[in-house]
Design a protein around this motif. Structure first.
Motif, PDB file in Angstrom:
ATOM      1  N   LYS A 152     -10.368  71.504  21.863  1.00  0.00           N
ATOM      2  CA  LYS A 152      -9.377  71.827  22.880  1.00  0.00           C
ATOM      3  C   LYS A 152      -7.988  71.564  22.319  1.00  0.00           C
ATOM      4  CE  LYS A 152     -12.367  70.368  26.722  1.00  0.00           C
ATOM      5  NZ  LYS A 152     -12.496  69.400  27.841  1.00  0.00           N
ATOM      6  N   GLU A 153      -7.090  72.510  22.521  1.00  0.00           N
ATOM      7  CA  GLU A 153      -5.725  72.368  22.002  1.00  0.00           C
ATOM      8  C   GLU A 153      -4.736  72.685  23.112  1.00  0.00           C
ATOM      9  OE1 GLU A 153      -4.874  74.220  18.193  1.00  0.00           O
ATOM     10  OE2 GLU A 153      -2.895  74.807  18.937  1.00  0.00           O
ATOM     11  N   ARG A 154      -3.740  71.828  23.257  1.00  0.00           N
ATOM     12  CA  ARG A 154      -2.771  71.995  24.346  1.00  0.00           C
ATOM     13  C   ARG A 154      -1.457  71.335  23.972  1.00  0.00           C
ATOM     14  NH1 ARG A 154      -3.640  69.134  30.310  1.00  0.00           N
ATOM     15  NH2 ARG A 154      -1.836  70.054  31.364  1.00  0.00           N
ATOM     16  N   PHE A 174      -1.640  65.793  17.301  1.00  0.00           N
ATOM     17  CA  PHE A 174      -2.439  64.577  17.478  1.00  0.00           C
ATOM     18  C   PHE A 174      -3.908  64.951  17.611  1.00  0.00           C
ATOM     19  CE2 PHE A 174      -4.280  61.254  20.312  1.00  0.00           C
ATOM     20  CZ  PHE A 174      -4.163  60.187  19.433  1.00  0.00           C
ATOM     21  N   TRP A 175      -4.759  64.292  16.824  1.00  0.00           N
ATOM     22  CA  TRP A 175      -6.187  64.586  16.788  1.00  0.00           C
ATOM     23  C   TRP A 175      -6.976  63.353  17.217  1.00  0.00           C
ATOM     24  CZ3 TRP A 175      -7.762  69.481  15.087  1.00  0.00           C
ATOM     25  CH2 TRP A 175      -6.759  70.264  14.507  1.00  0.00           C
ATOM     26  N   TYR A 176      -7.784  63.558  18.248  1.00  0.00           N
ATOM     27  CA  TYR A 176      -8.610  62.450  18.736  1.00  0.00           C
ATOM     28  C   TYR A 176      -9.757  63.018  19.560  1.00  0.00           C
ATOM     29  CZ  TYR A 176      -9.825  57.804  20.479  1.00  0.00           C
ATOM     30  OH  TYR A 176     -10.498  56.642  20.766  1.00  0.00           O
ATOM     31  N   ASP A 214      -1.841  68.358  21.519  1.00  0.00           N
ATOM     32  CA  ASP A 214      -3.017  67.518  21.742  1.00  0.00           C
ATOM     33  C   ASP A 214      -4.267  68.276  21.310  1.00  0.00           C
ATOM     34  OD1 ASP A 214      -4.425  65.304  22.577  1.00  0.00           O
ATOM     35  OD2 ASP A 214      -4.515  65.922  24.683  1.00  0.00           O
ATOM     36  N   HIS A 215      -4.951  67.762  20.292  1.00  0.00           N
ATOM     37  CA  HIS A 215      -6.209  68.341  19.810  1.00  0.00           C
ATOM     38  C   HIS A 215      -7.330  67.389  20.209  1.00  0.00           C
ATOM     39  CE1 HIS A 215      -4.033  71.158  17.057  1.00  0.00           C
ATOM     40  NE2 HIS A 215      -3.163  70.149  17.004  1.00  0.00           N
ATOM     41  N   ARG A 216      -8.280  67.871  21.008  1.00  0.00           N
ATOM     42  CA  ARG A 216      -9.365  67.028  21.516  1.00  0.00           C
ATOM     43  C   ARG A 216     -10.713  67.530  21.001  1.00  0.00           C
ATOM     44  NH1 ARG A 216      -8.560  63.855  26.303  1.00  0.00           N
ATOM     45  NH2 ARG A 216      -6.358  63.780  26.882  1.00  0.00           N
ATOM     46  N   TRP A 217     -11.398  66.660  20.241  1.00  0.00           N
ATOM     47  CA  TRP A 217     -12.748  66.949  19.789  1.00  0.00           C
ATOM     48  C   TRP A 217     -13.759  66.360  20.764  1.00  0.00           C
ATOM     49  CZ3 TRP A 217     -10.312  65.153  14.898  1.00  0.00           C
ATOM     50  CH2 TRP A 217     -10.318  66.124  13.883  1.00  0.00           C
ATOM     51  N   SER A 218     -14.871  67.055  20.971  1.00  0.00           N
ATOM     52  CA  SER A 218     -16.031  66.368  21.538  1.00  0.00           C
ATOM     53  C   SER A 218     -16.640  65.545  20.405  1.00  0.00           C
ATOM     54  CB  SER A 218     -17.064  67.372  22.068  1.00  0.00           C
ATOM     55  OG  SER A 218     -17.715  68.027  20.991  1.00  0.00           O
TER      56      SER A 218
END
Length: 240
Positions: free
Chosen positions: A3-5, A23-25, A50-54
């Motif tokens: 997810k990127e926002r 930012f990657w988390y 904001d980069h969100r990994w599962s």
């Protein structure tokens, strides 16, 4: 899929730190060791990508060699800013604070005291994670063992909360207001707030400790009532 926002609109704080960081988390609700960096961005008015990994995406989508190229420890969070990759949560906070000229002590003695409180909170989080998310070669709590977290709630949690409370209550710096440095918010206040938040959300049993650690509760309440933090918790950017 990651997810990127983009969060926020670039302003003076972005100019001070040198741009809009990526930012990657993990996409771990609004919890975890790295979440305090998102909290810092919100408080400081720093726009970021904001980069969100599962967990599955992170663990299956990148092998150990690829992870080590970004961060030798192979862990997240990390951020990309001005052509640099910055890793490890608490050095990132100190780096950004130095860039902004805020959120840390002004003198060496103040910086030392901020570090003391931050280190206590780091040790608290480490014990919390080790007990709540027991991990070995077989995976995450493969034996479904609840005993480590029970011990944490009955002993380790109380030990660290009371230690931070005594540290704040006995300090000339913390006596002038609710934060680590009195009326000046620091990155350490956010670190304490985030581990308190995570313990509460996971069921760490903090309610009975509030009366025994009033100085910690005062700090947590003051952070929660910061205008930008309050707005963040009421927004769709806060995942819970």
């Amino acid at each position: 899929m990651v997810k990127e926002r983009q969060i926020g609109t670039p302003g003076p704080a972005n100019k001070a730190i040198g741009g809009v960081p990526d930012f990657w988390y993990y996409d771990f609700f609004s919890r975890g060791r790295g979440e305090v960096i998102r909290l810092f961005f919100e408080e400081a008015g720093i726009a970021f990508i904001d980069h969100r990994w599962s967990f599955d995406e992170r663990n299956k989508g990148m092998d150990d060699t690829e992870r080590a190229k970004i961060n030798p420890a192979g862990s997240v969070p990390y951020l990309e800013l001005g052509g640099k990759v910055l890793a490890q949560s608490y050095p990132i906070l100190r780096y950004l604070s130095a860039k902004l000229g805020e959120y840390d002590g002004k003198t060496l003695d103040e910086k030392y005291f901020v570090d003391v409180v931050c280190d206590l909170a780091i040790d608290w989080r480490t014990k919390f994670v080790d007990s709540a998310f027991v991990t070995d070669a077989n995976g995450l709590n493969a034996n479904d063992d609840a005993n480590p977290f029970k011990r944490h709630k009955s002993y380790t949690l109380q030990r660290f909360v009371k230690a931070i409370d005594r540290t704040l209550a006995g300090s000339e710096y913390a006596s002038a207001g609710p934060f680590v440095l009195g009326d000046r918010l620091t990155y350490a206040d956010l670190v304490v707030f985030q581990i308190y938040h995570d313990e509460r959300e996971i069921g760490g049993g903090l309610d009975q400790l509030d009366a025994e650690a009033p100085r910690v509760k005062k700090l947590v309440d003051a952070v929660a009532n910061r205008p930008r933090i309050k707005e963040y918790f009421a927004s769709d950017r806060y995942y819970n």
